[in-house]
Design a protein around this motif. Structure first.
Motif, PDB file in Angstrom:
ATOM      1  N   THR A  87     -22.392  32.463  -6.301  1.00  0.00           N
ATOM      2  CA  THR A  87     -23.445  33.086  -5.518  1.00  0.00           C
ATOM      3  C   THR A  87     -23.538  32.406  -4.160  1.00  0.00           C
ATOM      4  OG1 THR A  87     -24.704  33.656  -7.491  1.00  0.00           O
ATOM      5  CG2 THR A  87     -25.896  33.642  -5.408  1.00  0.00           C
ATOM      6  N   PHE A  88     -23.503  33.226  -3.091  1.00  0.00           N
ATOM      7  CA  PHE A  88     -23.588  32.715  -1.724  1.00  0.00           C
ATOM      8  C   PHE A  88     -24.891  33.210  -1.096  1.00  0.00           C
ATOM      9  CE2 PHE A  88     -19.175  33.047  -2.869  1.00  0.00           C
ATOM     10  CZ  PHE A  88     -18.594  31.895  -2.368  1.00  0.00           C
ATOM     11  N   ASN A  89     -25.570  32.319  -0.384  1.00  0.00           N
ATOM     12  CA  ASN A  89     -26.801  32.659   0.325  1.00  0.00           C
ATOM     13  C   ASN A  89     -26.711  32.163   1.757  1.00  0.00           C
ATOM     14  OD1 ASN A  89     -28.708  33.669  -1.901  1.00  0.00           O
ATOM     15  ND2 ASN A  89     -27.981  31.725  -2.740  1.00  0.00           N
ATOM     16  N   TRP A  90     -27.230  32.948   2.699  1.00  0.00           N
ATOM     17  CA  TRP A  90     -27.284  32.502   4.086  1.00  0.00           C
ATOM     18  C   TRP A  90     -28.589  32.980   4.716  1.00  0.00           C
ATOM     19  CZ3 TRP A  90     -23.498  35.486   1.910  1.00  0.00           C
ATOM     20  CH2 TRP A  90     -23.547  36.883   2.151  1.00  0.00           C
TER      21      TRP A  90
ATOM     22  N   GLU B 145     -28.314  28.538   7.883  1.00  0.00           N
ATOM     23  CA  GLU B 145     -28.064  27.837   6.619  1.00  0.00           C
ATOM     24  C   GLU B 145     -27.067  28.638   5.796  1.00  0.00           C
ATOM     25  OE1 GLU B 145     -29.946  25.115   4.710  1.00  0.00           O
ATOM     26  OE2 GLU B 145     -30.077  24.389   6.772  1.00  0.00           O
ATOM     27  N   PHE B 146     -26.198  27.932   5.067  1.00  0.00           N
ATOM     28  CA  PHE B 146     -25.194  28.588   4.224  1.00  0.00           C
ATOM     29  C   PHE B 146     -25.022  27.747   2.959  1.00  0.00           C
ATOM     30  CE2 PHE B 146     -20.417  29.261   3.544  1.00  0.00           C
ATOM     31  CZ  PHE B 146     -20.609  30.369   2.726  1.00  0.00           C
ATOM     32  N   GLU B 147     -25.238  28.349   1.794  1.00  0.00           N
ATOM     33  CA  GLU B 147     -25.150  27.622   0.532  1.00  0.00           C
ATOM     34  C   GLU B 147     -24.345  28.419  -0.488  1.00  0.00           C
ATOM     35  OE1 GLU B 147     -29.174  26.887  -0.644  1.00  0.00           O
ATOM     36  OE2 GLU B 147     -29.321  25.049   0.559  1.00  0.00           O
ATOM     37  N   MET B 148     -23.733  27.685  -1.401  1.00  0.00           N
ATOM     38  CA  MET B 148     -22.964  28.283  -2.488  1.00  0.00           C
ATOM     39  C   MET B 148     -23.369  27.611  -3.792  1.00  0.00           C
ATOM     40  SD  MET B 148     -18.804  28.098  -3.009  1.00  0.00           S
ATOM     41  CE  MET B 148     -18.856  26.293  -2.958  1.00  0.00           C
ATOM     42  N   ASP B 149     -23.424  28.416  -4.865  1.00  0.00           N
ATOM     43  CA  ASP B 149     -23.785  27.850  -6.155  1.00  0.00           C
ATOM     44  C   ASP B 149     -23.055  28.611  -7.264  1.00  0.00           C
ATOM     45  OD1 ASP B 149     -25.278  26.158  -7.893  1.00  0.00           O
ATOM     46  OD2 ASP B 149     -26.533  27.874  -8.397  1.00  0.00           O
TER      47      ASP B 149
ATOM     48  N   THR C 195     -19.322  26.170   6.601  1.00  0.00           N
ATOM     49  CA  THR C 195     -18.365  26.175   5.492  1.00  0.00           C
ATOM     50  C   THR C 195     -18.982  25.587   4.238  1.00  0.00           C
ATOM     51  OG1 THR C 195     -17.474  24.012   6.110  1.00  0.00           O
ATOM     52  CG2 THR C 195     -16.407  25.961   7.054  1.00  0.00           C
ATOM     53  N   GLN C 196     -18.428  25.983   3.104  1.00  0.00           N
ATOM     54  CA  GLN C 196     -18.744  25.397   1.815  1.00  0.00           C
ATOM     55  C   GLN C 196     -17.423  25.190   1.076  1.00  0.00           C
ATOM     56  OE1 GLN C 196     -21.341  24.206   0.333  1.00  0.00           O
ATOM     57  NE2 GLN C 196     -23.058  24.895   1.582  1.00  0.00           N
ATOM     58  N   ASP C 197     -17.232  23.991   0.541  1.00  0.00           N
ATOM     59  CA  ASP C 197     -15.998  23.684  -0.184  1.00  0.00           C
ATOM     60  C   ASP C 197     -16.196  23.926  -1.674  1.00  0.00           C
ATOM     61  OD1 ASP C 197     -14.415  22.880   2.006  1.00  0.00           O
ATOM     62  OD2 ASP C 197     -15.455  20.955   2.060  1.00  0.00           O
ATOM     63  N   PHE C 198     -15.322  24.739  -2.239  1.00  0.00           N
ATOM     64  CA  PHE C 198     -15.370  25.055  -3.663  1.00  0.00           C
ATOM     65  C   PHE C 198     -14.293  24.269  -4.389  1.00  0.00           C
ATOM     66  CE2 PHE C 198     -13.370  27.467  -7.109  1.00  0.00           C
ATOM     67  CZ  PHE C 198     -14.426  27.516  -8.002  1.00  0.00           C
ATOM     68  N   THR C 199     -14.678  23.646  -5.526  1.00  0.00           N
ATOM     69  CA  THR C 199     -13.738  22.902  -6.358  1.00  0.00           C
ATOM     70  C   THR C 199     -13.478  23.694  -7.631  1.00  0.00           C
ATOM     71  OG1 THR C 199     -14.550  20.790  -5.527  1.00  0.00           O
ATOM     72  CG2 THR C 199     -13.306  20.744  -7.581  1.00  0.00           C
ATOM     73  N   ALA C 200     -12.211  24.033  -7.845  1.00  0.00           N
ATOM     74  CA  ALA C 200     -11.844  24.805  -9.035  1.00  0.00           C
ATOM     75  C   ALA C 200     -11.730  23.880 -10.237  1.00  0.00           C
ATOM     76  CB  ALA C 200     -10.515  25.522  -8.806  1.00  0.00           C
TER      77      ALA C 200
END
Length: 877
Positions: A284-287, A269-273, A336-341
């Motif tokens: 913050t990234f968690n895996w 699992e891979f998450e970004m917040d 992957t996690q897509d980040f929106t600026a």
């Protein structure tokens, strides 16, 4: 794994600052939001203000009723941690909790998935929507799941913003007191009909995507009009009585099926917040569940894992959209996690307003910026800006003129500015509706004046309404009413009637078309004016019985786009010119099924004509024969009262648009327009609609002074060769009328109506002209009757026998058409002549013909006198 709970204060600051940012198109396969209720607060704690999970842009808002934490729900194959939320009866969330950048428009087009665990007890039921609709303020409307309890079994159905949704699935899809796993999918296209389907207890295997034909699924359609009302927010409402409740846990929203499934044991699992942030904000990234000693990297930089394969790190948000890739050695593919600026922004809404308004300002600047200042005014914004999110908000008073505001700041040693224009709106008085009926329509007045009206020293600090006819203002005989107490001294906003003051609406009498608000600014009188258009009252409701609801005269005149019924969103369309501006009566569509009572009275509405008028009745063309292509078939027990009371079909139609979309005219049903002249003080009763169970309820309208509808039509418009059609017309009473194409002068009865049967042999266009007295001749729009030629076969045949009886009867036989054994199906045509001249042939009716062994036998029992006749037979397919 689930992310740690975020700071409530941080999320609260985020909540109101993103209101003007639209939801970006979802990345394929992305999880948009998750909530597992992993809160440290005790069971029974209200969820208001709590903020956890991932992907949310605000904490849970204030609710009506009680929504509180309870022990978490469990479901086979789903491991849960923490708590759930319990909705007690009549609880609702209002507009809900936003899971994307609080959009002011519907989410982007695409496919969205949703999952939740649901548990209900006793008689509780409720709606839980993962896309809220602005059609209501209580959270009930949207796209989601409706839970209902029927005989101890839970039924689930997908709901759309119109609540009705699809039919419930069969009882037994859930059990009271046992958690159920629900998955939903919305194929969203804003502005078009969009399909929403739910599955009950689907497979939790990410490789087994649910199918539309699954027996545990049900679908509804979100209408084109409703898709634009959707917002990225979870909301809902519970029903039932205490101690009933509905509980929800493990909420996931994503753009793929796999992302709304619970974590699979041993699957990485891979998450970004957060998923979206301003430059320099912490990410913050968690895996978890990575293989041991797999040397993971995040965008090429080494990161660590513990013995369980889990890890975490924090990075500063970049200024541009970025894809973060977690890779490792060993089993498994990169995640992957897509980040929106989020771009720096500066907004206030609305961008225009009145003197006395308070403007809410919101901004977002890179984290770590310095010297944030608002001009004009040199307002230091540093203390209003979050050091962790770069978000800020404050309020200012609306300026006294159009103003360009500038927000300046320094980041990375460089100066930046953001600009926003404010437009000051002028004072106004608005009287609604702009078109009203004398003695019938209540008026609503709103106004806005500068707050300084309340700052005069010698002039009166009052707000006065004056109204009357234009002549009354010349003669100083207008009416006057003090509306000072209806006006807010802080803003200058006012309204009448204002229920808190118990004042009554103004119902204008004839001629009272001008309205003025008078007040003082700096001792100088000011006046605002608005005018309305008044129609005289034409039709007065005396009584109605057995109606589904009340009956009323619509305040707005008849026109395209006006609501047709009290209980439907249908609107009138393609309104004929003679009906534009007519007064019309609003009934309930439900009255179409009002049963005939026993004993009477049945459904009826009694009116009195206030002056000489023409009454109109709109009847669904399908009444009587279920055929929409011709007028209703009346009589023989079907609305006999229409014909016996003197109503006449004008030949005109009016349309009904049952699914109105702005800018689009779509006629779903056509009505024939009937009319009847009535004299002043004449009373008339409209009765029940027979054969109305599947048809639309009729409509009623009236115009004055009396008019005679003019129309010319043919029924049917298309005929087979040799058939006939009926030309019919309505012209002014006393007119002399004539039709071309050899028809000639035609009759007109006492109400201006007439008809004639014609049998054109080829497609023909007919024009009716009429003259009233010494007036010029008038030509009505022509009517074209299409004649479909009968195809002729080349099949040869001959008369096989012919004989003449003593009384002169002529009997002859010929071969029957192949396969024809019933004389009633015979299409052969017998023609007779005494001279053989082209124009002398006439058709002999074939009644009495017989067919035996493939031979047709026919006897002409009325041959021409003189003992001479010629016969021929024409065969058609």
């Amino acid at each position: 794994m689930k992310n740690p709970q975020k700071s409530k204060a941080l999320k609260a600051l985020q909540a109101g600052l993103l209101a003007s940012t639209l939801l970006a198109a979802p990345a394929f396969g992305a999880r948009l939001a998750y909530e597992g209720f992993d809160y440290a607060e005790a069971d029974g704690t209200s969820i208001v203000g709590l903020n956890g999970g991932t992907g949310w842009d605000e904490p849970f808002p204030a609710v009506s009723g009680t929504i509180a934490l309870q022990p978490g729900l469990s479901f086979t194959g789903i491991t849960t941690v923490g708590k759930a939320m319990r909705w007690n009866p009549n609880a609702n969330t209002g507009q809900g909790r936003d899971w994307q950048l609080n959009p002011t428009a519907a989410p982007a087009n695409g496919t969205y998935w949703f999952s939740v665990i649901v548990n209900a007890n006793q008689s509780s039921q409720g709606n839980f929507n993962w896309m809220y609709s602005t059609k209501s303020t209580n959270g009930q409307n949207g796209v989601g799941v409706r839970t209902s309890n029927t005989g101890g079994a839970l039924n689930f159905k997908p709901v759309n913003p119109n609540i009705d949704g699809a039919a419930s699935m069969q009882a037994g899809t859930g059990t009271v007191g046992t958690p159920t796993f629900i998955v939903g999918r919305l194929n969203l296209t804003v502005g078009s009909d969009s399909a929403f389907r739910i599955w009950v207890n689907p497979s939790t295997d990410p490789n087994t995507i649910p199918g539309d034909g699954d027996s545990n699924s049900s679908q509804t359609t979100v209408s084109a009009a409703d898709t634009a009302t959707l917002r990225a927010s979870i909301a809902g409402r519970a029903f039932g009585t205490s101690p009933g409740y509905v509980e929800y846990d493990e909420i996931r929203i994503a753009t793929s099926f796999s992302q709304v499934l619970p974590p699979q044991p041993g699957v990485a699992e891979f998450e970004m917040d957060p998923l979206q942030a301003i430059e320099n904000q912490n990410l913050t990234f968690n895996w978890s569940n990575l293989p041991p000693a797999s040397n993971p990297t995040l965008n090429g930089s080494s990161v660590t894992i513990d013995g369980s394969g889990a890890g975490t790190t924090t990075l500063s948000a970049p200024a541009v959209n970025t894809t973060y890739t977690l890779a490792w050695t060993g089993v498994g593919s990169p995640l992957t996690q897509d980040f929106t600026a989020i771009a720096p922004s500066f907004t206030f809404s609305p961008a225009s307003g009145y003197l006395g308004d308070t403007l809410p300002l919101n901004w977002r600047i890179p984290v770590g910026s310095t010297g944030a200042t608002l001009n004009p005014g040199a307002v230091d914004l540093t203390s209003f800006t979050s050091a962790t999110t770069g978000a800020g908000s404050t309020t200012i008073a609306a300026p006294s003129s159009n103003t360009n505001y500038t927000l300046s700041y320094t980041f990375g040693g460089n100066p930046f500015t953001l600009n926003k224009d404010f437009t000051l709106l002028p004072s106004f008085l608005a009287v609604i509706p702009a078109q009203a009926i004398s003695g019938q329509t209540p008026l609503a007045l709103t106004w806005r004046i500068p707050p300084s009206w309340d700052e005069n020293t010698t002039a009166a600090n009052t707000v006065i309404l004056r109204y009357g006819s234009p002549q009354s203002f010349i003669d100083d005989t207008y009416f006057e009413q003090d509306l000072t107490l209806n006006t807010d001294p802080a803003t200058g906003a006012g309204s009448h009637p204002k229920s808190s003051l118990f004042d009554s609406a103004i119902i204008p009498a004839a001629g009272e078309t001008e309205y003025r608000i008078v007040y003082n600014i700096a001792e100088t009188p000011q006046t605002l004016t608005d005018t309305i258009t008044l129609q005289p009252l034409v039709i007065q409701i005396d009584d109605f019985q057995n109606a589904a609801s009340f009956v009323t005269i619509n305040n707005a005149p008849l026109a395209d786009g006006v609501l047709a019924y009290l209980d439907r969103g249908h609107v009138w369309a393609e309104v004929p010119s003679i009906l534009e501006g007519a007064q019309f009566v609003k009934l309930s569509q439900a009255d179409k099924t009002t049963a005939a009572g026993d004993p009477p009275p049945h459904f009826n509405i009694t009116f009195t004509a206030v002056e000489d008028a023409t009454f109109f009745l709109f009847l669904d063309n399908r009444i009587g024969d279920e055929n929409a292509s011709n007028p209703p078939t009346l009589g023989g027990g079907v609305m006999d009262w229409v014909l016996t009371s003197g109503f006449v079909d004008t030949g005109l139609d009016i349309g009904l648009d049952e699914n109105p979309v702005a800018g689009v005219v779509d006629v779903n049903a056509s009505y024939s327009v009937f009319f009847r002249q009535v004299a002043a003080a004449e009373q008339f009763t409209f009765q029940e609609q027979n054969n109305g169970a599947a048809r639309n309820m009729y409509g009623i309208a009236a115009v004055a002074p009396q008019i005679t509808p003019v129309a010319f039509s043919a029924s049917p418009l298309s005929i087979n060769e040799g058939a006939s059609t009926t030309l019919q017309w309505t012209v002014p009473v006393g007119a002399t009328a004539s039709i071309d194409q050899g028809v000639g002068p035609v009759s007109v009865d006492g109400v201006g109506v007439g008809s004639v049967s014609v049998s054109p042999t080829t497609t023909t266009t007919y024009t009716l002209t009429y003259v009233v007295g010494a007036n010029p001749q008038v030509s009505l729009a022509p009517v074209t009757v299409t004649v479909i030629p009968s195809p002729v076969t080349n099949e040869p045949f001959i008369i096989t026998s012919i004989s003449v009886a003593a009384n002169g009867d002529v009997t002859f036989s010929w071969p029957a058409p192949a396969g024809v054994t019933d004389p009633l199906l015979l299409t052969d045509v017998i023609e007779r002549s005494t001279t053989l001249e082209v124009a002398s042939w006439s058709v002999v009716p074939t009644a009495g013909a017989t067919i035996t062994a493939g031979v047709v036998t026919f006897t002409d029992t009325d041959p021409p006198a003189g003992g001479k006749a010629f016969y021929r037979i024409k065969r058609t397919n």
